[in-house]
Design an enzyme around this catalytic site. Structure first.
Site, mmCIF file in Angstrom:
data_model
loop_
_atom_site.group_PDB
_atom_site.id
_atom_site.type_symbol
_atom_site.label_atom_id
_atom_site.label_comp_id
_atom_site.label_asym_id
_atom_site.label_seq_id
_atom_site.Cartn_x
_atom_site.Cartn_y
_atom_site.Cartn_z
ATOM 1 C CB CYS A 138 29.911 -8.017 53.758
ATOM 2 S SG CYS A 138 30.365 -9.023 52.339
ATOM 3 C CG ASP A 327 23.643 -6.093 47.665
ATOM 4 O OD1 ASP A 327 24.466 -6.040 48.577
ATOM 5 O OD2 ASP A 327 22.511 -6.606 47.800
ATOM 6 C CB VAL A 349 19.898 -0.946 52.879
ATOM 7 C CG1 VAL A 349 19.668 -2.366 53.381
ATOM 8 C CG2 VAL A 349 18.848 -0.572 51.841
HETATM 9 C C1 EPZ Z 1 20.480 -9.660 52.348
HETATM 10 O O1 EPZ Z 1 21.121 -9.457 53.589
HETATM 11 C C2 EPZ Z 1 21.573 -9.941 51.366
HETATM 12 N N1 EPZ Z 1 22.330 -11.103 51.814
HETATM 13 C C3 EPZ Z 1 22.485 -8.733 51.229
HETATM 14 O O2 EPZ Z 1 23.441 -9.003 50.232
HETATM 15 C C4 EPZ Z 1 21.649 -7.537 50.800
HETATM 16 O O3 EPZ Z 1 22.474 -6.388 50.781
HETATM 17 C C5 EPZ Z 1 20.497 -7.323 51.778
HETATM 18 O O4 EPZ Z 1 19.733 -8.544 51.905
HETATM 19 C C6 EPZ Z 1 19.556 -6.214 51.335
HETATM 20 O O5 EPZ Z 1 19.017 -6.513 50.067
HETATM 21 C C7 EPZ Z 1 21.875 -12.311 51.569
HETATM 22 O O6 EPZ Z 1 20.799 -12.513 50.997
HETATM 23 C C8 EPZ Z 1 22.740 -13.449 52.006
HETATM 24 P P1 EPZ Z 1 18.480 -7.390 55.644
HETATM 25 P P2 EPZ Z 1 20.288 -9.471 54.934
HETATM 26 O O7 EPZ Z 1 18.053 -8.282 56.754
HETATM 27 O O8 EPZ Z 1 19.163 -10.422 54.781
HETATM 28 C C9 EPZ Z 1 18.730 -4.520 59.510
HETATM 29 C C10 EPZ Z 1 25.580 -9.127 49.283
HETATM 30 O O9 EPZ Z 1 26.588 -8.411 49.077
HETATM 31 N N2 EPZ Z 1 18.374 -5.692 60.345
HETATM 32 O O10 EPZ Z 1 17.471 -7.004 54.620
HETATM 33 O O11 EPZ Z 1 21.244 -9.673 56.045
HETATM 34 C C11 EPZ Z 1 20.153 -4.667 58.962
HETATM 35 O O12 EPZ Z 1 21.110 -4.286 59.911
HETATM 36 C C12 EPZ Z 1 24.840 -9.041 50.591
HETATM 37 O O13 EPZ Z 1 25.169 -9.972 48.477
HETATM 38 C C13 EPZ Z 1 18.145 -5.509 61.682
HETATM 39 O O14 EPZ Z 1 18.214 -4.384 62.212
HETATM 40 O O15 EPZ Z 1 19.745 -7.973 54.931
HETATM 41 C C14 EPZ Z 1 20.102 -3.754 57.770
HETATM 42 O O16 EPZ Z 1 20.310 -2.421 58.167
HETATM 43 C C15 EPZ Z 1 25.388 -8.062 51.556
HETATM 44 N N3 EPZ Z 1 17.843 -6.611 62.453
HETATM 45 C C16 EPZ Z 1 18.659 -3.917 57.268
HETATM 46 O O17 EPZ Z 1 17.926 -4.474 58.360
HETATM 47 C C17 EPZ Z 1 17.748 -7.849 61.919
HETATM 48 O O18 EPZ Z 1 17.472 -8.810 62.670
HETATM 49 C C18 EPZ Z 1 18.501 -4.808 56.061
HETATM 50 O O19 EPZ Z 1 19.080 -6.071 56.299
HETATM 51 C C19 EPZ Z 1 17.967 -8.030 60.537
HETATM 52 C C20 EPZ Z 1 18.279 -6.917 59.766
#
Ligand code: EPZ
Length: 455
Positions: A138, A327, A349
């Site tokens: 997304c 979410d 987040v």
């Molecule tokens: C997971 O995404 C979920 N997706 C998301 O759900 C959810 O919103 C999110 O976790 C937070 O709970 C899946 O599980 C498939 P993060 P993820 O790594 O793992 C930053 C939905 O609608 N970051 O916890 O991608 C990032 O930019 C989706 O179901 C870095 O900077 O989330 C963000 O600001 C959308 N570098 C924060 O961390 C990285 O290498 C949290 O992202 C990785 C992340």
């Protein structure tokens, strides 16, 4: 764009198109019962974990959503045999003939998903190399993968950037590592878990995400033979093992979907029983429901949500678990347009997760987005530079509009807003909602929503 693969509509012959555009006549409370299945954000990861076993895995309660279809085809491209089990919602994943796939092939099957990044650890163990195409997901911020790549390098992986994506290799195998995440990223924590369980030696992960879906992934890995301990203060200790076998597991319920239907009940003034929802994983959400003036009744087989009386303004801050999930804010904001007073939602987040509110404003909502967050007295203790805030002043009467869905959760909110609004709205690009909501049209129909599929 995927069309809605999971609906059996039409009741009353409503299915007139590909499922991308809806004509929605709002103003009717949504009432009835919906069932939620396994969490998208666990099921897709548990499917990837099957790559680590030397026998087949069995996963129950798998929802029919397009993100599952994407992971299924990515596994198949890598030689995993995926069969439907005897029971509906059961998958059997047999990884005994895993093989390398070409970048173009992975790219073609990955669609808009970010899941290929999680194939890296398991494929490096199995095959010594892995490819990741440019990732989708997304559009809710930059969504970088630096935490993932840094962690993989610490395990001994060599990362090579190619014009079409990234190639990883592990010429000398992978070894345990000491890793500290700069932020408790869900995906990066899963990356470390899926890689460390078969790496030589011990891995210590500090700053881990501890979402219930992560705990469920740990349970899956333990069933496979992994040794993972959960220490105080977000520390995970993983002792690598030589061999993992298949698992049999029933996925944790989808608390994002449960919270979405709860907000739909609040927004439309209806009463929705969410079968399969459980209290423990939703404590933070339930507190907000109560504060906003909603009502809930926790039962053995699910939770009933209804609007208790007039809705009241609240202040909410999204955060990692056990905080209020990012979410959950989009559907809640639709309900907050109907609450009396000034609500504030701080998003901490993702850096760009209020784009969906433009459509609500077009429908008459009073929402001001502060892209840099709120200053001075209204500003919470700053934790991340990417904080933004939305102020929602209500109650406002929503009126029908022509709107286009931007992403999964924002899209759900658009549909609920249209169901709350007076008049007939056109909601475009709704196919994206099938990434995370099973039988979405069927469920809307069973709750008494008045809509047609027009394109
Ligand atoms: C997971 O995404 C979920 N997706 C998301 O759900 C959810 O919103 C999110 O976790 C937070 O709970 C899946 O599980 C498939 P993060 P993820 O790594 O793992 C930053 C939905 O609608 N970051 O916890 O991608 C990032 O930019 C989706 O179901 C870095 O900077 O989330 C963000 O600001 C959308 N570098 C924060 O961390 C990285 O290498 C949290 O992202 C990785 C992340």
């Amino acid at each position: 764009m995927t069309t809605l693969l999971n609906d059996t509509m039409p009741a009353g012959g409503r299915k007139g198109g590909t499922g991308e555009t809806l004509a929605i006549r709002g103003g009717r409370p949504l009432s009835g019962r919906v069932e939620v299945k396994g969490a998208k954000n666990l099921v897709t990861k548990a499917m990837v974990a099957s790559l680590l076993g030397d026998t087949a895995s069995i996963l129950h309660d798998v929802p029919v959503i397009s993100d599952v279809a994407v992971v299924r085809s990515l596994l198949e491209v890598h030689g995993v045999r995926v069969d439907d089990g005897h029971d509906q919602g059961t998958l059997v994943l047999d990884p005994r003939d895993v093989e390398s796939a070409h970048m173009e092939e992975i790219d073609a099957h990955a669609g808009a998903s970010r899941i290929p990044i999680l194939f890296c650890g398991p494929l490096l163990h199995r095959l010594g190399e892995a490819f990741i195409p440019d990732l989708g997901g997304c559009r809710i911020g930059d969504r970088p993968i630096d935490f993932h790549l840094d962690a993989l390098r610490k395990f001994g992986a060599v990362v090579e950037k190619l014009p079409s994506g990234i190639r990883l290799s592990a010429p000398r195998g992978l070894h345990g590592a000491n890793i500290t995440l700069p932020y408790p990223s869900v995906g990066a924590t899963e990356q470390v878990l899926l890689t460390a369980v078969r790496a030589r030696g011990v891995t210590e992960l500090k700053g881990a995400a501890i979402e219930p879906e992560i705990m469920d992934l740990i349970a899956v890995l333990q069933k496979m033979g992994a040794i993972i301990s959960y220490e105080p203060n977000r520390v995970l200790l993983i002792e690598g093992v030589d061999k993992l076998s298949g698992y049999e597991h029933r996925a944790i319920f989808d608390r994002n979907e449960a919270a979405s239907w709860a907000s739909a009940a609040l927004a439309t003034g209806g009463e929705i029983f969410v079968g399969g929802a459980k209290q423990q994983e939703m404590l933070t959400f339930l507190n907000v429901v109560r504060k906003v003036g909603g009502d809930f009744d926790i039962r053995e087989d699910g939770i009933l949500f209804r609007r208790g009386g007039d809705l009241r303004a609240v202040t909410v801050e999204t955060d990692v678990h056990p905080g209020f999930m990012t979410d959950w804010q989009q559907p809640l904001i639709v309900a907050l347009t109907q609450a009396t007073g000034e609500s504030i939602v701080h998003e901490t987040v993702y850096e760009n997760r209020f784009g969906f509110t433009d459509a609500l404003v077009k429908m008459g909502a009073d929402i001001t987005v502060h892209p840099q967050g709120l200053q001075d007295g209204l500003r919470r203790v700053p934790r991340r530079s990417l904080e933004q805030a939305a102020i929602i002043t209500g109650p406002t009467k929503l009126t029908a509009a022509d709107i286009t869905v931007p992403d999964l959760r924002g899209g759900y909110s658009h549909v609920i807003a249209a169901l709350t609004a007076r008049g007939e709205s056109t909601v475009r690009n709704v196919g994206i909602i099938s990434r995370g909501y099973e039988k979405f049209f069927d469920k809307l129909d069973s709750l008494g929503a008045d809509f047609d599929i027009v394109g």
